[in-house]
Structures are given as structure tokens and as C-alpha cells.
Design a protein around this motif. Structure first.
Motif, PDB file in Angstrom:
ATOM      1  N   LYS A 179      48.489  31.630  53.381  1.00  0.00           N
ATOM      2  CA  LYS A 179      48.938  32.971  52.981  1.00  0.00           C
ATOM      3  C   LYS A 179      49.915  33.543  53.992  1.00  0.00           C
ATOM      4  O   LYS A 179      50.921  34.148  53.628  1.00  0.00           O
ATOM      5  CB  LYS A 179      47.739  33.914  52.843  1.00  0.00           C
ATOM      6  N   ALA A 237      52.203  41.520  52.275  1.00  0.00           N
ATOM      7  CA  ALA A 237      51.417  40.864  51.218  1.00  0.00           C
ATOM      8  C   ALA A 237      49.917  41.091  51.353  1.00  0.00           C
ATOM      9  O   ALA A 237      49.105  40.185  51.143  1.00  0.00           O
ATOM     10  CB  ALA A 237      51.738  39.359  51.170  1.00  0.00           C
ATOM     11  N   LYS A 256      44.255  48.319  49.392  1.00  0.00           N
ATOM     12  CA  LYS A 256      44.681  49.656  48.955  1.00  0.00           C
ATOM     13  C   LYS A 256      43.507  50.607  48.658  1.00  0.00           C
ATOM     14  O   LYS A 256      43.661  51.816  48.777  1.00  0.00           O
ATOM     15  CB  LYS A 256      45.644  49.575  47.776  1.00  0.00           C
ATOM     16  N   ASP A 257      42.354  50.059  48.293  1.00  0.00           N
ATOM     17  CA  ASP A 257      41.208  50.915  48.004  1.00  0.00           C
ATOM     18  C   ASP A 257      40.319  51.175  49.219  1.00  0.00           C
ATOM     19  O   ASP A 257      39.268  51.795  49.106  1.00  0.00           O
ATOM     20  CB  ASP A 257      40.350  50.278  46.894  1.00  0.00           C
ATOM     21  N   GLN A 279      43.155  38.445  56.849  1.00  0.00           N
ATOM     22  CA  GLN A 279      43.601  39.775  56.426  1.00  0.00           C
ATOM     23  C   GLN A 279      44.052  40.591  57.626  1.00  0.00           C
ATOM     24  O   GLN A 279      45.064  41.278  57.588  1.00  0.00           O
ATOM     25  CB  GLN A 279      42.460  40.496  55.692  1.00  0.00           C
ATOM     26  N   TRP A 288      48.682  44.579  50.551  1.00  0.00           N
ATOM     27  CA  TRP A 288      48.444  45.880  49.905  1.00  0.00           C
ATOM     28  C   TRP A 288      47.326  45.800  48.857  1.00  0.00           C
ATOM     29  O   TRP A 288      46.381  46.584  48.896  1.00  0.00           O
ATOM     30  CB  TRP A 288      49.745  46.393  49.282  1.00  0.00           C
ATOM     31  N   ASP A 289      47.436  44.845  47.932  1.00  0.00           N
ATOM     32  CA  ASP A 289      46.448  44.779  46.850  1.00  0.00           C
ATOM     33  C   ASP A 289      45.033  44.573  47.369  1.00  0.00           C
ATOM     34  O   ASP A 289      44.080  45.043  46.778  1.00  0.00           O
ATOM     35  CB  ASP A 289      46.806  43.652  45.868  1.00  0.00           C
ATOM     36  N   GLU A 290      44.913  43.879  48.487  1.00  0.00           N
ATOM     37  CA  GLU A 290      43.580  43.606  49.026  1.00  0.00           C
ATOM     38  C   GLU A 290      42.980  44.802  49.763  1.00  0.00           C
ATOM     39  O   GLU A 290      41.774  44.875  49.943  1.00  0.00           O
ATOM     40  CB  GLU A 290      43.627  42.395  49.980  1.00  0.00           C
ATOM     41  N   ARG A 340      52.580  46.352  51.658  1.00  0.00           N
ATOM     42  CA  ARG A 340      53.164  45.533  50.574  1.00  0.00           C
ATOM     43  C   ARG A 340      54.025  44.429  51.174  1.00  0.00           C
ATOM     44  O   ARG A 340      53.947  43.275  50.778  1.00  0.00           O
ATOM     45  CB  ARG A 340      54.030  46.390  49.645  1.00  0.00           C
ATOM     46  N   GLU A 351      52.266  52.179  52.890  1.00  0.00           N
ATOM     47  CA  GLU A 351      52.245  51.375  51.660  1.00  0.00           C
ATOM     48  C   GLU A 351      53.326  50.295  51.684  1.00  0.00           C
ATOM     49  O   GLU A 351      53.045  49.115  51.412  1.00  0.00           O
ATOM     50  CB  GLU A 351      52.420  52.265  50.419  1.00  0.00           C
TER      51      GLU A 351
END
Ligand SMILES: Nc1ncnc2c1ncn2[C@@H]1O[C@H](COP(=O)(O)OP(=O)(O)O)[C@@H](O)[C@H]1O
Ligand SMILES: [Mg+2]
Length: 275
Positions: A209, A156, A162-163, A176, A158-160, A153, A149
Motif C-alpha cells: 500500500k 491514500a 475519515k470516521d 496506517q 482518508w477512507d480508512e 486523501r 482531508e
């Protein structure tokens, strides 16, 4: 200069010039002196001397074939893997001559590398990032979860992801994937991150990014980045070295290299007159 001489000099400086040493201390993370590299008979690097500062981004620019990648690889001894390579000179990282030490694994942990094309393993996102820590012997699930994690994070991404941590990493877009490669590098807790044209295979949005990410990373890591994108070097590096035919022609603050170069050859290159 041998390492013994260097150490004696440092010792002397500490006694004789405490203030000056204080000013110099902590700035050069990597100090390269008179580095030559040969591929068989062919010399690819000539007397490279450069001090690379800690927690800054240093860009290496120059036309194709001028030795940027070769130089980058000397910093974590990746050229050792190529037959017929001969190296003279010294590379000191944190006061240790990396070519006099036998612990290449430790060196490559400290000096991580991100390549031009994302090179994730055909396994899940989670397993890619946990790969290095597991190889280092970390088994605790809790600890691995935490490293994965933190690293994602830190990169940059993690949010993309994490699921979908258990899905194949190869299902991600190129941009990515490159950020997961950076997460995989961070997971090893390096101090220096080498990047060889990390955005040249990416679209403009992914490139931005990754650039934003690099800006963020340089607060915690020493970054050395090869790029043939002049805007990129100008936007995100603190210092820039211009390479030509295996030599460093000019090394200075990035602003000076781009707006006030001292050497005509640098000017010709940064203004796009050749290369
Ligand atoms: N593995 C290798 N064996 C022999 N020559 C090589 C090898 N890698 C690079 N070279 C040569 O060394 C020179 C510098 O290459 P390189 O470091 O890849 O340049 P750059 O990254 O600036 O494009 C080139 O002339 C290239 O052909
Ligand atoms: Mg290259």
C-alpha cells in the motif's frame, strides 16, 4: 565550485546554448556537488555528486552503514542537529545553495521527511496532520479541515480514517500510521519528500500500500527513498544510486542498475552476493 560560478555558467549557457539549456531545465531538482561529510574525524561521505530529477522517485541502495541515511539527512540539513558534523561541498535545490541559507525552517518545509518507524504524536489523527499547518499559523477551522482531508486523501488513507479523525493516531495499525505520517508531511506542502526505509517496519500488505502510494506521489513530488529492499527499488524508482563505503559507485536508470550494471560491485550487490 562556488554558487557564483555556477550562476555565471548558467547565465552563459542561457545566452550561448538556449536549446541545450531548455533540454536541461527543470530536470534536476537537487544538484549535489563534491559533498563530503565527517562525523568528528570519521569521514562518512566522500565526494558525492548527483543530480536528482524533479517529480521522479530516486532510490538509494547499498549495504548497511554505507552512508545512505547520512546522505538523505544532508538534503534537509538534519545532520545539523548532530554534534561534530562537518560538511564540505554544495547542495543546490532550485538554484539555491542550502548550506548558504540561514532559513532551515523554510528548507525543511520544502523538503519533508518520513522515517523508518511511524513517529506520530500521541494525539488524534486530525491533530497530527493539522500540527504543521497550525505551527505555520493557520487558525481557520475550515482551512484546517480542508488541509487535513486533502492530505489524508493524498496519502491514500482518508477512507480508512475519515470516521475516526478525533481518535488517537496511535490506535491505527503500523501501515496506517505510516500513511498518516506521509499525510502529515504532505500537509506542509513540501516539494521534495525524503523517505528513509519507510516500509521496513511494515508487513507485506502495508508495504504494498505504501509503495502504491509512493508511485502516486511522484507525479506531484520529488521523492528520494532509501531502501534495502531490492524489489522495492526496482518496482518503484526511476533512478537508483548504489552507495558503498560512503561513495556513489553507480547512478543510473533503475532498469540499468538492476539489469545491466556497469560496475562489478553494483552487480554483486543487486544479485545478492553481498550486503
Ligand atoms: N550520529 C552519528 N555519529 C557518528 N557516526 C555516525 C552517526 N550516524 C551514522 N554514523 C556512521 O556513519 C556511517 C554511515 O551510516 P548511515 O548513514 O546510518 O548508513 P546507512 O543508512 O547506509 O546504513 C556508519 O559508519 C555509521 O556508523
Ligand atoms: Mg540508514
Amino acid at each position: 565550485m562556488s554558487i557564483a560560478v555556477l550562476e555565471r555558467n548558467t547565465e552563459m549557457k542561457e545566452k550561448v546554448m538556449p536549446m541545450m539549456t531548455e533540454q536541461l531545465a527543470g530536470t534536476a531538482k537537487i544538484s549535489v556537488k563534491y559533498l563530503d561529510l565527517f562525523y568528528g574525524e570519521k569521514q562518512a561521505l566522500h565526494e558525492i555528486s548527483i543530480d536528482i530529477e524533479e517529480k521522479k522517485a530516486t532510490a538509494l541502495i547499498g549495504p548497511s552503514g554505507c552512508g545512505k541515511s547520512t546522505f538523505l539527512r544532508t538534503l534537509n540539513r538534519m545532520n545539523d542537529l548532530i554534534d561534530g558534523v562537518k560538511i564540505n561541498g554544495n547542495i543546490i535545490i532550485d538554484n539555491e545553495n542550502i548550506y548558504q541559507s540561514n532559513d532551515v525552517i523554510k528548507l525543511r518545509t520544502k523538503v519533508g521527511m518520513v522515517f523508518q518507524k511511524p513517529n506520530l504524536f500521541p494525539m488524534s489523527i486530525y491533530d497530527n496532520v493539522a500540527y504543521g499547518p497550525r505551527a505555520q499559523g493557520i487558525k481557520s477551522k475550515k482551512e484546517l479541515n480542508q488541509i487535513v482531508e486533502e492530505s489524508l486523501r493524498g496519502a491514500a488513507i482518508w477512507d480508512e480514517v475519515k470516521d475516526r479523525l478525533k481518535s488517537s493516531a496511535l490506535g491505527l495499525s503500523g501501515g496506517q500510521q505510516q500513511r498518516v505520517c506521509i499525510a502529515r508531511t504532505i500537509a506542509m506542502r513540501p516539494e521534495i519528500i525524503l523517505m528513509d526505509e519507510p516500509t521496513s517496519a511494515l508487513d507485506p500488505i502495508s508495504t504494498l500500500k505504501v509503495e502504491e502510494l509512493i508511485e502516486k506521489l511522484k507525479k506531484d513530488y520529488t521523492i528520494v527513498i532509501v531502501t534495502h529492499n531490492m524489489q522495492q527499488a526496482a518496482r518503484m524508482s526511476d533512478k537508483t544510486a548504489f552507495f558503498l563505503n560512503g561513495e556513489i559507485v553507480e547512478y543510473d536508470l533503475t532498469d540499468n542498475i538492476f539489469s545491466n550494471p556497469k560496475d562489478q560491485r553494483t552487480e554483486d550487490y543487486v544479485t545478492g552476493r553481498f550486503g
